[in-house]
Design an enzyme around this catalytic site. Structure first.
Site, PDB file in Angstrom:
ATOM      1  N   CYS A   1       0.880  -1.161   0.000  1.00  0.00           N
ATOM      2  CA  CYS A   1       0.000   0.000   0.000  1.00  0.00           C
ATOM      3  C   CYS A   1       0.920   1.213   0.000  1.00  0.00           C
ATOM      4  O   CYS A   1       2.129   1.085   0.145  1.00  0.00           O
ATOM      5  CB  CYS A   1      -0.833   0.032   1.279  1.00  0.00           C
ATOM      6  SG  CYS A   1      -1.693  -1.510   1.568  1.00  0.00           S
TER       7      CYS A   1
ATOM      8  N   ARG B   1       1.224   1.843  -5.892  1.00  0.00           N
ATOM      9  CA  ARG B   1       1.491   0.824  -4.870  1.00  0.00           C
ATOM     10  C   ARG B   1       0.238   0.059  -4.466  1.00  0.00           C
ATOM     11  O   ARG B   1       0.298  -0.884  -3.665  1.00  0.00           O
ATOM     12  CB  ARG B   1       2.072   1.489  -3.618  1.00  0.00           C
ATOM     13  CG  ARG B   1       3.353   2.240  -3.878  1.00  0.00           C
ATOM     14  CD  ARG B   1       3.882   2.811  -2.590  1.00  0.00           C
ATOM     15  NE  ARG B   1       4.149   1.765  -1.627  1.00  0.00           N
ATOM     16  CZ  ARG B   1       5.254   1.043  -1.576  1.00  0.00           C
ATOM     17  NH1 ARG B   1       6.211   1.274  -2.439  1.00  0.00           N
ATOM     18  NH2 ARG B   1       5.408   0.109  -0.672  1.00  0.00           N
TER      19      ARG B   1
ATOM     20  N   TRP C   1      -3.839  -1.795  -1.113  1.00  0.00           N
ATOM     21  CA  TRP C   1      -3.898  -3.010  -1.921  1.00  0.00           C
ATOM     22  C   TRP C   1      -4.166  -4.114  -0.912  1.00  0.00           C
ATOM     23  O   TRP C   1      -3.337  -4.415  -0.072  1.00  0.00           O
ATOM     24  CB  TRP C   1      -2.570  -3.225  -2.645  1.00  0.00           C
ATOM     25  CG  TRP C   1      -2.585  -4.359  -3.599  1.00  0.00           C
ATOM     26  CD1 TRP C   1      -3.057  -4.348  -4.875  1.00  0.00           C
ATOM     27  CD2 TRP C   1      -2.071  -5.687  -3.381  1.00  0.00           C
ATOM     28  NE1 TRP C   1      -2.883  -5.568  -5.458  1.00  0.00           N
ATOM     29  CE2 TRP C   1      -2.287  -6.412  -4.571  1.00  0.00           C
ATOM     30  CE3 TRP C   1      -1.469  -6.325  -2.303  1.00  0.00           C
ATOM     31  CZ2 TRP C   1      -1.916  -7.744  -4.708  1.00  0.00           C
ATOM     32  CZ3 TRP C   1      -1.099  -7.648  -2.435  1.00  0.00           C
ATOM     33  CH2 TRP C   1      -1.327  -8.346  -3.632  1.00  0.00           C
TER      34      TRP C   1
ATOM     35  N   ASN D   1       1.230  -0.141   5.956  1.00  0.00           N
ATOM     36  CA  ASN D   1       1.561  -0.920   4.758  1.00  0.00           C
ATOM     37  C   ASN D   1       2.336  -2.137   5.235  1.00  0.00           C
ATOM     38  O   ASN D   1       3.387  -1.982   5.841  1.00  0.00           O
ATOM     39  CB  ASN D   1       2.429  -0.073   3.811  1.00  0.00           C
ATOM     40  CG  ASN D   1       3.079  -0.921   2.730  1.00  0.00           C
ATOM     41  OD1 ASN D   1       2.488  -1.883   2.259  1.00  0.00           O
ATOM     42  ND2 ASN D   1       4.288  -0.565   2.343  1.00  0.00           N
ATOM     43  N   GLY D   2       1.808  -3.335   4.960  1.00  0.00           N
ATOM     44  CA  GLY D   2       2.500  -4.547   5.378  1.00  0.00           C
ATOM     45  C   GLY D   2       1.513  -5.559   5.916  1.00  0.00           C
ATOM     46  O   GLY D   2       0.306  -5.452   5.681  1.00  0.00           O
TER      47      GLY D   2
ATOM     48  N   GLU E   1       8.994 -12.804 -21.142  1.00  0.00           N
ATOM     49  CA  GLU E   1       8.631 -11.427 -20.830  1.00  0.00           C
ATOM     50  C   GLU E   1       7.453 -10.955 -21.695  1.00  0.00           C
ATOM     51  O   GLU E   1       6.548 -10.276 -21.208  1.00  0.00           O
ATOM     52  CB  GLU E   1       9.863 -10.530 -21.031  1.00  0.00           C
ATOM     53  CG  GLU E   1       9.643  -9.052 -20.818  1.00  0.00           C
ATOM     54  CD  GLU E   1       9.217  -8.677 -19.392  1.00  0.00           C
ATOM     55  OE1 GLU E   1       9.244  -9.528 -18.499  1.00  0.00           O
ATOM     56  OE2 GLU E   1       8.837  -7.507 -19.209  1.00  0.00           O
TER      57      GLU E   1
ATOM     58  N   LYS F   1       4.033  -9.574 -20.079  1.00  0.00           N
ATOM     59  CA  LYS F   1       3.502  -8.230 -20.362  1.00  0.00           C
ATOM     60  C   LYS F   1       2.070  -8.315 -20.863  1.00  0.00           C
ATOM     61  O   LYS F   1       1.200  -7.575 -20.430  1.00  0.00           O
ATOM     62  CB  LYS F   1       4.337  -7.499 -21.429  1.00  0.00           C
ATOM     63  CG  LYS F   1       5.622  -6.904 -20.989  1.00  0.00           C
ATOM     64  CD  LYS F   1       5.514  -5.700 -20.095  1.00  0.00           C
ATOM     65  CE  LYS F   1       5.570  -6.074 -18.643  1.00  0.00           C
ATOM     66  NZ  LYS F   1       6.830  -6.398 -18.076  1.00  0.00           N
TER      67      LYS F   1
ATOM     68  N   GLU G   1      -0.428  -9.416 -18.046  1.00  0.00           N
ATOM     69  CA  GLU G   1      -0.662  -8.528 -16.898  1.00  0.00           C
ATOM     70  C   GLU G   1      -1.440  -7.269 -17.244  1.00  0.00           C
ATOM     71  O   GLU G   1      -2.170  -6.741 -16.408  1.00  0.00           O
ATOM     72  CB  GLU G   1       0.628  -8.211 -16.129  1.00  0.00           C
ATOM     73  CG  GLU G   1       1.589  -7.252 -16.781  1.00  0.00           C
ATOM     74  CD  GLU G   1       2.788  -6.918 -15.881  1.00  0.00           C
ATOM     75  OE1 GLU G   1       3.857  -6.692 -16.416  1.00  0.00           O
ATOM     76  OE2 GLU G   1       2.633  -6.892 -14.649  1.00  0.00           O
TER      77      GLU G   1
ATOM     78  N   HIS H   1       6.982 -30.890 -26.831  1.00  0.00           N
ATOM     79  CA  HIS H   1       6.838 -31.722 -25.631  1.00  0.00           C
ATOM     80  C   HIS H   1       5.522 -31.479 -24.903  1.00  0.00           C
ATOM     81  O   HIS H   1       5.403 -31.822 -23.729  1.00  0.00           O
ATOM     82  CB  HIS H   1       8.025 -31.485 -24.691  1.00  0.00           C
ATOM     83  CG  HIS H   1       9.328 -31.883 -25.307  1.00  0.00           C
ATOM     84  ND1 HIS H   1       9.681 -33.188 -25.543  1.00  0.00           N
ATOM     85  CD2 HIS H   1      10.344 -31.119 -25.795  1.00  0.00           C
ATOM     86  CE1 HIS H   1      10.869 -33.221 -26.126  1.00  0.00           C
ATOM     87  NE2 HIS H   1      11.285 -31.985 -26.290  1.00  0.00           N
TER      88      HIS H   1
ATOM     89  N   LYS I   1       2.734  -2.121  -7.905  1.00  0.00           N
ATOM     90  CA  LYS I   1       4.062  -1.897  -8.478  1.00  0.00           C
ATOM     91  C   LYS I   1       5.137  -2.587  -7.663  1.00  0.00           C
ATOM     92  O   LYS I   1       6.060  -3.168  -8.204  1.00  0.00           O
ATOM     93  CB  LYS I   1       4.336  -0.391  -8.550  1.00  0.00           C
ATOM     94  CG  LYS I   1       5.685  -0.024  -9.154  1.00  0.00           C
ATOM     95  CD  LYS I   1       5.721  -0.391 -10.617  1.00  0.00           C
ATOM     96  CE  LYS I   1       7.073  -0.138 -11.256  1.00  0.00           C
ATOM     97  NZ  LYS I   1       7.199  -0.896 -12.512  1.00  0.00           N
TER      98      LYS I   1
HETATM   99  O1  M6R Z   1      10.715  -4.348  -8.215  1.00  0.00           O
HETATM  100  P1  M6R Z   1      11.084  -5.726  -8.694  1.00  0.00           P
HETATM  101  O2  M6R Z   1      11.907  -5.699  -9.932  1.00  0.00           O
HETATM  102  O3  M6R Z   1      11.692  -6.570  -7.627  1.00  0.00           O
HETATM  103  O4  M6R Z   1       9.684  -6.382  -9.074  1.00  0.00           O
HETATM  104  C1  M6R Z   1       9.593  -7.704  -9.490  1.00  0.00           C
HETATM  105  C2  M6R Z   1       8.252  -8.014 -10.068  1.00  0.00           C
HETATM  106  O5  M6R Z   1       7.241  -7.797  -9.116  1.00  0.00           O
HETATM  107  C3  M6R Z   1       7.936  -7.150 -11.297  1.00  0.00           C
HETATM  108  O6  M6R Z   1       8.913  -7.273 -12.278  1.00  0.00           O
HETATM  109  C4  M6R Z   1       6.559  -7.551 -11.892  1.00  0.00           C
HETATM  110  O7  M6R Z   1       6.624  -8.830 -12.416  1.00  0.00           O
HETATM  111  C5  M6R Z   1       6.123  -6.540 -12.950  1.00  0.00           C
HETATM  112  N1  M6R Z   1       4.747  -6.209 -12.757  1.00  0.00           N
HETATM  113  C6  M6R Z   1       6.271  -7.025 -14.347  1.00  0.00           C
HETATM  114  O8  M6R Z   1       5.856  -6.087 -15.271  1.00  0.00           O
END
Ligand code: M6R
Length: 607
Positions: free
Chosen positions: A2, A27, A75, A101-102, A483, A487, A490, A506, A602
């Site tokens: 959060c 966040r 969040w 936050n936590g 990747e 992308k 998500e 496979h 994030k």
């Molecule tokens: O801040 P970080 O690089 O440690 O974050 C890792 C992942 O949470 C982050 O890369 C996440 O997968 C992204 N949303 C991907 O776009």
């Protein structure tokens, strides 16, 4: 996961808090709230949904005389995302307000203990338990600060919190344990927040708080102390050099698009001061006096993990160092084999990812040396690592990570060159081609990005109705296939799988039909003939193919997307924006919330 902010100063507090929350919304964004004191009353305003819902509530209330307060964007971890679970939370007397936050891991036990003493709860949150525990602490101690310390001694888990009381208007107490918290030192005003952009319009002077520390702030004073003993702690004040502008959209429709477009500059910035144009020498001053690792373990999550997989190829090939790449959430619970000869490279954009931090802490306990590769200056990874290399990509706001990966790949390439040169395993030819080549990447990217966007737009119109997508690549392009799939899923919520092309036969090939398109990375390299035959297998099953390829290659695909060819591994720097732009265009075309996709945050500061 959060965002929290606290303010005490000379301005009307509520607009400062709401504006700060806007910059922390990345966040978490399923509910938000503020608390402030006006006319001797502690008022809470909370709303389910995005910050705009809170803004509407704020607009209809009187708050102009309040010059201190706390705010939160949530969040959900404990309790569904509804107003009663939104922060701030009050204690039973209504005198205290707390944001958090936590996760308080033993909150059930504490809730039970408090219930037996007559406390009642209006929400399902661990935060409401904590604020009542502080209220209980007040009965056993002489001051609110001592009560906070008393309560924190009784909780287990992660927190960054800010507390205010009707009896002490203008004073905010904040503390951290395993969740980020920074203090902002202004003139006649002070701030505390999860991240610097929250208060950057007002001050550039910051203090990074460590686990176990508490800060007490008023408009004209601040003091950091040990949260347990309350002994004062001397802290260094840092000056932030980047500005709010760098964290704004700058005319782009979305932060994600802006951040993709920044990649030429990101590569250039990563090279500045690290590569000498004349001698082609790579200098990583961050590793001065160190020797190359005997064994390297790369630790990361999500996109950063993909960077690690990509970097492994270069480090093994150029520096001949055995590399394992590990998903941090798995690594942290494995029966590890690590000792003083091992080096762990923790890759994290935010530097706050809970799994990566926990993994690196375990590695340190076992005697390994930890190098942090991260973007956020002063983050937990950067502070806890033995050595830190900053990616210098600037603030990344969009939840989908884009430019951070580009910067991580640039630094991994430099690391492979640096260790290869140190070990004498790097040929002069590879060194020359890699250094000259990477210095040319910003210019090529700058020229190509508009064309890439156009092609991504065309293809997004054609393929956005698909329910599933396969991304295929081999060798250095395999992490990119992973990747590309991450992308797309998500931000557009289209199911996507990333696979090594050779693995298709496979199992996954059973999925292929007209409705299940494949995005293939079919570049001009040694593995091209293999990729080509993998794609023929897909076509034989009526699979539709988008092939990202190089000029002059003979490839059969429904849609061919040709990009310029550069030297060897550097081709990845051109593949990456194509994948990012394709996902971006699909998501935007489908009308999705590109920068704040559902269920995500994030920075993942919880397990
Ligand atoms: O801040 P970080 O690089 O440690 O974050 C890792 C992942 O949470 C982050 O890369 C996440 O997968 C992204 N949303 C991907 O776009």
């Amino acid at each position: 996961m959060c965002g929290i902010i606290g303010y005490s100063g000379h301005r009307p507090a509520v607009p400062v808090l709401v504006e700060g929350l806007r910059r922390l919304e990345y966040r978490g964004y399923d509910s938000a709230g503020v608390a402030y004191i006006e006319n001797n009353e502690l008022t809470l305003l909370r709303a389910e949904g995005k910050l705009s819902a809170l803004e509407s509530k704020v607009a209809g209330c009187s708050h102009h005389m309040a010059t201190s307060g706390i705010g939160h964007t949530r969040w959900a971890t404990h309790g569904v995302p509804v107003e009663r679970n939104a922060h701030p939370h009050r204690d039973n007397s209504g005198e205290l307000a707390l944001i958090h936050n936590g996760i308080i891991e033993n909150y059930q036990e504490q809730r039970q203990w408090l219930s037996e003493r007559g406390y009642t709860f209006a929400s399902e949150t661990d935060t409401e338990v904590l604020v009542n525990l502080i209220a209980e602490g007040r009965k056993h101690t002489e001051t609110l600060q001592k009560a906070l310390s008393w309560a924190l001694e009784r909780v287990e888990g992660a927190y960054a919190i800010a507390l205010m009381s009707i009896h002490e208007p203008g004073t905010i107490y904040a503390a951290r344990q395993a969740s980020p918290l920074v203090f902002g030192k202004g003139i006649g005003e002070n701030f505390v927040a999860s991240d610097i952009p929250a208060f950057l319009p007002y001050t550039r002077e910051v203090v990074f708080l460590e686990d176990g520390e508490m800060v007490t702030l008023t408009p004209s004073s601040w003091e950091v102390c040990d949260a347990r003993t309350l002994a004062p702690i001397e802290k260094e004040v840092h000056t932030i050099t980047w500005d709010v502008q760098a964290a704004q959209k700058g005319g782009y429709k979305h932060f994600m698009l802006k951040e993709i477009s920044e990649q030429p500059k990101v590569v250039a910035d990563c090279l500045t001061g690290r590569v000498d144009a004349a001698s082609k020498a790579v200098t990583l001053s961050e590793l001065e006096g160190t020797t190359p690792p005997k064994r390297l373990h790369i630790l990361a999550c999500g996109t950063s993990y993909h960077a690690g997989l990509w970097g492994m190829n270069l480090i093994e090939s150029w520096a001949r160092i055995p590399v394992r790449v590990e998903i941090a959430s798995e690594f942290r619970y494995r029966d590890l084999l690590l000792d003083e000869d091992d080096v762990v490279l923790a890759i994290s954009q935010s530097g706050e990812t809970a799994d990566t931090l926990a993994g690196m802490r375990r590695a340190k306990e076992m005697g390994a040396t930890v190098i942090g590769l991260c973007n956020v200056v002063g983050s937990s990874v950067s502070r806890e690592a033995d050595h830190v290399i900053y990616t210098q990509a600037g603030p990344e706001i969009s939840v989908a990570s884009t430019k951070a990966l580009c910067s991580q790949m640039t630094l991994l390439l430099l690391l492979a060159l640096h260790w290869g040169r140190q070990k004498g395993t790097l040929s002069a030819e590879v060194e020359e081609r890699a250094v000259t080549g990477v210095m040319g990447i910003p210019g090529i990217l700058e020229a190509e990005l508009p064309r890439m966007r156009e092609r991504a737009q065309e293809l997004s119109r054609k393929y956005s109705a698909s329910r599933s997508f396969m991304f295929l690549g081999r060798g250095l392009q395999f992490p990119l296939a992973l990747e590309g799939a991450l992308k797309l899923k998500e931000i557009s919520y289209i199911h996507a799988e990333g696979y090594a092309s050779g693995e298709m036969k496979h199992g996954p090939i059973a999925l292929i039909d007209k409705e299940f398109p494949t995005f293939a990375l079919a570049l001009h390299d040694d593995l091209f003939p293999k990729v080509k035959s993998n794609l023929e297998e897909v076509q034989a099953r009526d699979g539709r193919i988008i092939a990202l390829t190089h000029p002059g290659l003979d490839i059969a695909a429904e849609d061919v997307w040709v990009i310029p060819e550069v030297w060897g591994p550097l081709n990845t720097f051109l593949v990456l924006p194509c994948l990012q732009l394709f996902s971006y265009e699909v998501a935007d075309y489908l009308g999705k919330d590109v920068d704040q996709p559902r269920n995500l945050a994030k920075s993942v500061t919880v397990e």
